[in-house]
Design a protein around this motif. Structure first.
Motif, PDB file in Angstrom:
ATOM      1  N   THR A   1       0.838  -1.202   0.000  1.00  0.00           N
ATOM      2  CA  THR A   1       0.000   0.000   0.000  1.00  0.00           C
ATOM      3  C   THR A   1       0.870   1.249   0.000  1.00  0.00           C
ATOM      4  N   SER A   2       1.920   1.240   0.811  1.00  0.00           N
ATOM      5  CA  SER A   2       2.861   2.359   0.841  1.00  0.00           C
ATOM      6  C   SER A   2       3.602   2.495  -0.481  1.00  0.00           C
TER       7      SER A   2
ATOM      8  N   TYR B   1       1.435   4.048  -3.234  1.00  0.00           N
ATOM      9  CA  TYR B   1       1.292   5.500  -3.071  1.00  0.00           C
ATOM     10  C   TYR B   1       2.566   6.236  -3.474  1.00  0.00           C
TER      11      TYR B   1
ATOM     12  N   THR C   1       5.280   8.839   2.957  1.00  0.00           N
ATOM     13  CA  THR C   1       4.208   7.937   2.556  1.00  0.00           C
ATOM     14  C   THR C   1       2.907   8.327   3.242  1.00  0.00           C
TER      15      THR C   1
ATOM     16  N   GLU D   1      -0.211   5.828   3.795  1.00  0.00           N
ATOM     17  CA  GLU D   1      -0.954   4.596   3.564  1.00  0.00           C
ATOM     18  C   GLU D   1      -2.450   4.792   3.759  1.00  0.00           C
TER      19      GLU D   1
ATOM     20  N   GLU E   1      -3.917   6.327   0.687  1.00  0.00           N
ATOM     21  CA  GLU E   1      -3.957   5.326  -0.385  1.00  0.00           C
ATOM     22  C   GLU E   1      -5.118   4.354  -0.172  1.00  0.00           C
TER      23      GLU E   1
END
Length: 382
Positions: free
Chosen positions: A163-164, A167, A363, A365, A368
């Motif tokens: 997920t990170s 993004y 980041t 998350e 995202e």
């Protein structure tokens, strides 16, 4: 349109209420020490507290245009390659995958079930950390293990922090003014858990974490790469059980095992004070990163950027410069002035003339997850 994002751990639930179109964060918080003497009784009480707090701060959820609840689920195995609308069948599959992530999937599933009960009229979307890595080619995800045994028990590389990485990859392409589909990156997600990922054209093609989040880089309490024979040896010679070995490699190794501290800030303090163990720990930490960067430069061929993200990656200039030291002959270099001021925003820390751009990108998350959940529930049905 808003999305409530829930990120559940064994004793905590982090949450954010986000309008992904803005993007605007309307609220955030965390309930900690769930099940402990000085905390709330259980996850059900924690979730009810979160909803009450959100309504005190923002008003009734019914009036906020809540489009979805997005849930971070760590392990989707090979079953989920994209964000997924949750129903009872999806819940059962997530539960079946729990042996692959026994510390992560059960609490995530608990929060998911409770949230569906508390908010039954809102779509619930599971976003899997492993999903981004479902594009790995067979040569990257296959272990050289007996193939029938591996297939029977799902033993393969899955990868994490997807997920990170998803993004950050798009954010890097924007900063480089490139089409994500024509951008090759090495993404270094460095926190208490740490991973490296090779991204070609927006797709993961190799990653350092494996079947579990244990493999790869040195981490706060995890070994990263280690010869499996060393564990067999400790089982035979030191009498360590399977549970002992699990605790050793996941909870008492890494920086903690090497230097007595899992926080790099403390490791730096000890190293500067002359502690030889701490000096070796941070040297090994950076060496392992450099090892994977070199490997992924070879995997990708033309590489447009190396990206640092997450707590250590965004805030530790020493790690950034020492991880990439000695790679000038590969077109990789860090500008030490730019590097010293990096951290709070997306920026370039390499010299203008460098062949490979080095970036620091914070980041997000939760954003995202909110975007993926929103895109799924608003997509026109086919």
């Amino acid at each position: 349109m808003t999305v409530l994002v829930l990120n559940c751990g064994s004793s905590s639930i982090k949450y954010q209420l986000i309008d992904p179109a803005g993007p605007t964060r309307l609220a955030k918080g965390i309930v900690e020490r769930i099940g402990e003497d000085d905390g709330v009784a259980d996850h059900a009480v924690a979730l009810r507290r979160i909803i009450d707090e959100l309504e005190r701060e923002c008003g009734p959820l019914a009036g906020l245009g809540l489009a979805a609840v997005g849930h971070r689920i760590v392990h989707g195995g090979d079953k989920f390659a994209e964000p997924t609308l949750v129903d009872d069948d999806v819940e059962r599959v997530i539960e079946d995958l729990s042996p692959l992530a026994p510390l992560h999937n059960p609490p995530g599933l608990t929060a998911l079930r409770l949230a569906r009960r508390e908010l039954p009229d809102v779509p619930h979307v599971a976003v899997f950390d492993t999903a981004f890595h479902q594009t790995l080619p067979p040569a990257a995800y296959t272990y050289a293990l007996d193939r029938d045994l591996a297939a029977r028990y799902g033993v393969r590389r899955y990868g994490f922090h997807g997920t990170s990485v998803s993004y950050v990859s798009r954010a890097a392409a924007r900063l480089l003014d490139r089409d994500p589909a024509d951008t090759n990156l090495v993404v270094l997600h460095l926190g208490n858990g740490a991973s490296a990922t090779a991204v070609r054209g927006g797709r993961s093609v190799d990653t350092s974490m494996g079947m579990t989040p244990l493999e790869g880089l040195v981490m706060g309490t995890r070994t990263g790469d280690i010869d499996p024979g060393a564990l067999l040896y400790l089982h035979r010679e030191a009498g360590l059980s399977v549970d002992d070995l699990d605790r050793l490699v996941n909870r008492s190794s890494g920086l903690l095992g090497l230097a007595g501290a899992n926080d790099l800030r403390e490791v730096h303090r000890l190293a500067k004070a002359g502690d030889a163990a701490a000096q070796l720990a941070r040297e090994l930490y950076c060496y392992r990163i450099r090892h994977y960067v070199g490997a992924y430069l070879a995997v990708l061929g033309r590489t447009h950027a190396i990206v640092f993200t997450a707590g250590v990656g965004e805030n530790d200039s020493w790690v950034r410069s020492h991880s990439l030291g000695g790679l000038r002959h590969l077109g990789v270099e860090v500008d030490h002035v730019r590097n010293s001021f990096a951290g709070s925003r997306a920026q370039i820390i390499s010299p203008d003339e460098a062949d490979v751009t080095v970036l620091v990108i914070p980041t997000n998350e939760e954003l995202e997850i909110a975007r993926q959940a929103s895109d799924l529930v608003t997509a026109p049905s086919s």
